[in-house]
Design a protein around this motif. Structure first.
Motif, PDB file in Angstrom:
ATOM      1  N   ARG A   1       0.839  -1.183   0.000  1.00 37.24           N
ATOM      2  CA  ARG A   1       0.000   0.000   0.000  1.00 37.24           C
ATOM      3  C   ARG A   1       0.881   1.243   0.000  1.00 37.24           C
ATOM      4  O   ARG A   1       1.981   1.245   0.534  1.00 37.24           O
ATOM      5  N   ALA A   2       0.375   2.270  -0.598  1.00 39.39           N
ATOM      6  CA  ALA A   2       1.059   3.554  -0.519  1.00 39.39           C
ATOM      7  C   ALA A   2       0.700   4.181   0.822  1.00 39.39           C
ATOM      8  O   ALA A   2      -0.417   4.059   1.298  1.00 39.39           O
ATOM      9  N   GLN A   3       1.660   4.818   1.464  1.00 39.34           N
ATOM     10  CA  GLN A   3       1.365   5.439   2.751  1.00 39.34           C
ATOM     11  C   GLN A   3       2.188   6.695   2.932  1.00 39.34           C
ATOM     12  O   GLN A   3       3.234   6.864   2.315  1.00 39.34           O
ATOM     13  N   GLU A   4       1.696   7.551   3.780  1.00 42.67           N
ATOM     14  CA  GLU A   4       2.420   8.763   4.077  1.00 42.67           C
ATOM     15  C   GLU A   4       3.607   8.422   4.973  1.00 42.67           C
ATOM     16  O   GLU A   4       3.592   7.447   5.715  1.00 42.67           O
ATOM     17  N   THR A   5       4.623   9.252   4.898  1.00 47.29           N
ATOM     18  CA  THR A   5       5.805   9.049   5.721  1.00 47.29           C
ATOM     19  C   THR A   5       5.478   9.274   7.191  1.00 47.29           C
ATOM     20  O   THR A   5       4.818  10.246   7.549  1.00 47.29           O
ATOM     21  N   VAL A   6       5.926   8.350   8.024  1.00 52.12           N
ATOM     22  CA  VAL A   6       5.822   8.509   9.471  1.00 52.12           C
ATOM     23  C   VAL A   6       7.161   9.067   9.953  1.00 52.12           C
ATOM     24  O   VAL A   6       8.209   8.451   9.731  1.00 52.12           O
TER      25      VAL A   6
ATOM     26  N   SER B   1      12.374   0.878   4.835  1.00 51.90           N
ATOM     27  CA  SER B   1      10.938   1.169   4.750  1.00 51.90           C
ATOM     28  C   SER B   1      10.575   1.871   3.455  1.00 51.90           C
ATOM     29  O   SER B   1       9.429   2.299   3.284  1.00 51.90           O
ATOM     30  N   GLY B   2      11.508   1.997   2.558  1.00 54.90           N
ATOM     31  CA  GLY B   2      11.250   2.708   1.320  1.00 54.90           C
ATOM     32  C   GLY B   2      10.938   4.172   1.538  1.00 54.90           C
ATOM     33  O   GLY B   2      10.178   4.786   0.773  1.00 54.90           O
ATOM     34  N   GLY B   3      11.510   4.734   2.588  1.00 59.87           N
ATOM     35  CA  GLY B   3      11.298   6.139   2.907  1.00 59.87           C
ATOM     36  C   GLY B   3      10.043   6.401   3.714  1.00 59.87           C
ATOM     37  O   GLY B   3       9.738   7.558   4.031  1.00 59.87           O
ATOM     38  N   ALA B   4       9.317   5.336   4.091  1.00 58.39           N
ATOM     39  CA  ALA B   4       8.061   5.525   4.817  1.00 58.39           C
ATOM     40  C   ALA B   4       8.261   5.751   6.312  1.00 58.39           C
ATOM     41  O   ALA B   4       7.368   6.264   6.990  1.00 58.39           O
ATOM     42  N   LEU B   5       9.430   5.382   6.828  1.00 59.98           N
ATOM     43  CA  LEU B   5       9.723   5.573   8.252  1.00 59.98           C
ATOM     44  C   LEU B   5      10.959   6.456   8.372  1.00 59.98           C
ATOM     45  O   LEU B   5      12.062   6.060   7.990  1.00 59.98           O
ATOM     46  N   LYS B   6      10.769   7.648   8.884  1.00 61.00           N
ATOM     47  CA  LYS B   6      11.845   8.628   8.985  1.00 61.00           C
ATOM     48  C   LYS B   6      12.080   8.977  10.440  1.00 61.00           C
ATOM     49  O   LYS B   6      11.122   9.143  11.208  1.00 61.00           O
ATOM     50  N   VAL B   7      13.343   9.100  10.830  1.00 65.93           N
ATOM     51  CA  VAL B   7      13.696   9.501  12.186  1.00 65.93           C
ATOM     52  C   VAL B   7      14.510  10.782  12.115  1.00 65.93           C
ATOM     53  O   VAL B   7      15.595  10.809  11.528  1.00 65.93           O
ATOM     54  N   ASP B   8      13.974  11.843  12.676  1.00 67.94           N
ATOM     55  CA  ASP B   8      14.698  13.107  12.796  1.00 67.94           C
ATOM     56  C   ASP B   8      15.366  13.141  14.160  1.00 67.94           C
ATOM     57  O   ASP B   8      14.701  12.962  15.196  1.00 67.94           O
TER      58      ASP B   8
END
Length: 351
Positions: free
Chosen positions: A28-33, A63-70
């Motif tokens: 599924r396509a999803q917004e980045t978390v 995660s293909g860019g779907a999980l980002k940690v700042d």
């Protein structure tokens, strides 16, 4: 959406190159978390540059860019180091890297590895031993967060402006200690322990309000201890004088609310996988720092004798006895916890 030939070729290449990314993205396509990770060390520190930043990058890639940690170093989001755990628990931030020892007595089961002469010289041993131990003995104490990893660094050594060869050299010497039990061990050896967070150490050394500190090699250059002290005293072999333990802890609600596929990515890179990377980083960087100081000649590195170490082990035995008694009041079998920790250190020493 209409794909051009060029975009189609690029997409095909990506599918071949990143099967794990495909597994997530195709469902599924999803917004980045985006998760906020807060810690207390400066951005130039090895923990920031060589452990947390690569970890965040790995999560994004898998995660293909779907999980980002700042990542926000140096308490950029406010508060003081002892408040970090509560920031994760209360949802002020999503993830924290912190020391349970910053809040003495709150996580009693973690303290066993901070007792004198329990931990190994190598971080790879301590990190894995802590993580396995934590799955049985620490999760209940950290139930208000999702504990992603519990681990410890390598040998702690003594950095001073006077040479330390024996316990007599420690008499009355003001030394920064990182944990309550490290402070008790130093006091048992005749020193005067001074508890303070790492960011305060450089100023305290510069102003001579302390005569030295106990730290692993890894953190020395990031707070300029190599410039502010002249002597570096190691303890021979294992077990070593002390280690400090760490939490990578996440807000419980934020973790529970992650999509299943992103939670799988996070879980695959937490726990023992993270502990191993942390241990490898500490050991690798520690060796680099030690070699650099030895080569530069900017300080004197020495090791106490085995006979002297035996005296230190005996002198600090009452710290163990007192801790065992303290644990009784918390309905914990301190003696059994020590035996478990020592067995795990031995297990991973032979791994």
């Amino acid at each position: 959406m209409k794909l051009s030939r060029r975009n189609l070729m690029k997409t095909g290449g990506a599918l071949l190159a990143a099967p794990f990314v495909l597994k997530i993205g195709a469902a599924r396509a999803q917004e980045t978390v985006t998760l906020k990770l807060h810690h207390f060390l400066p951005p130039a520190s090895n923990v920031h540059q060589r452990l947390l930043t690569p970890w965040a990058k790995l999560l994004a890639e898998q995660s293909g860019g779907a999980l980002k940690v700042d990542i926000f170093p140096a308490m950029q989001l406010g508060g003081k180091p002892p408040q970090l755990y509560d920031q994760a628990s209360n949802g002020v931030v999503d993830i924290v890297w912190t020391l349970p020892g910053n809040t003495p007595g709150r996580f009693p089961s973690t303290e066993v590895f901070e007792l004198p002469f329990v931990a190994a010289k190598e971080a790879t041993v301590n990190a894995q031993a802590c993580q396995e131990y934590g799955q049985t003995h620490v999760l209940e104490e950290t139930g208000d967060t999702q504990l992603l990893c519990f681990w410890a660094h390598d040998q702690g050594l003594i950095h001073t402006n006077k040479e330390v060869k024996t316990g007599a050299d420690l008499a009355g010497l003001k030394l920064r200690n990182p944990t309550r039990l490290a402070g008790e061990a130093l006091a048992a050896l005749g020193a005067t322990p001074v508890g303070m967070p790492i960011p305060q150490v450089p100023e305290a050394l510069a102003q001579r309000s302390i005569g030295g500190c106990v730290l692993p090699w890894e953190v020395v250059p990031s707070i300029k201890v190599n410039e502010l002290t002249k002597f570096h005293t190691e303890i021979p072999g294992s077990p070593t004088l002390y280690t400090a333990t760490f939490f990578l802890a996440m807000n419980k609600g934020k973790y529970d609310g992650l999509p299943a596929d992103l939670k799988d990515v996070l879980d695959a890179n937490s726990g023992m996988a993270f502990a191993k990377k942390a241990g490898e980083m500490w050991d690798s960087v520690g060796a680099e720092v030690r070699a650099a100081i030895e080569t530069s000649g900017e300080g004197t590195i020495s090791t106490i004798s085995e006979d002297e170490k035996a005296k230190w082990v005996e002198a600090t035995r009452p710290v163990h006895d007192k801790w065992i008694e303290d644990m009784k009041a918390k309905d914990l079998d301190g003696k059994a916890l020590i035996a478990t920790a020592q067995a795990l250190v031995q297990k991973y020493s032979g791994a």
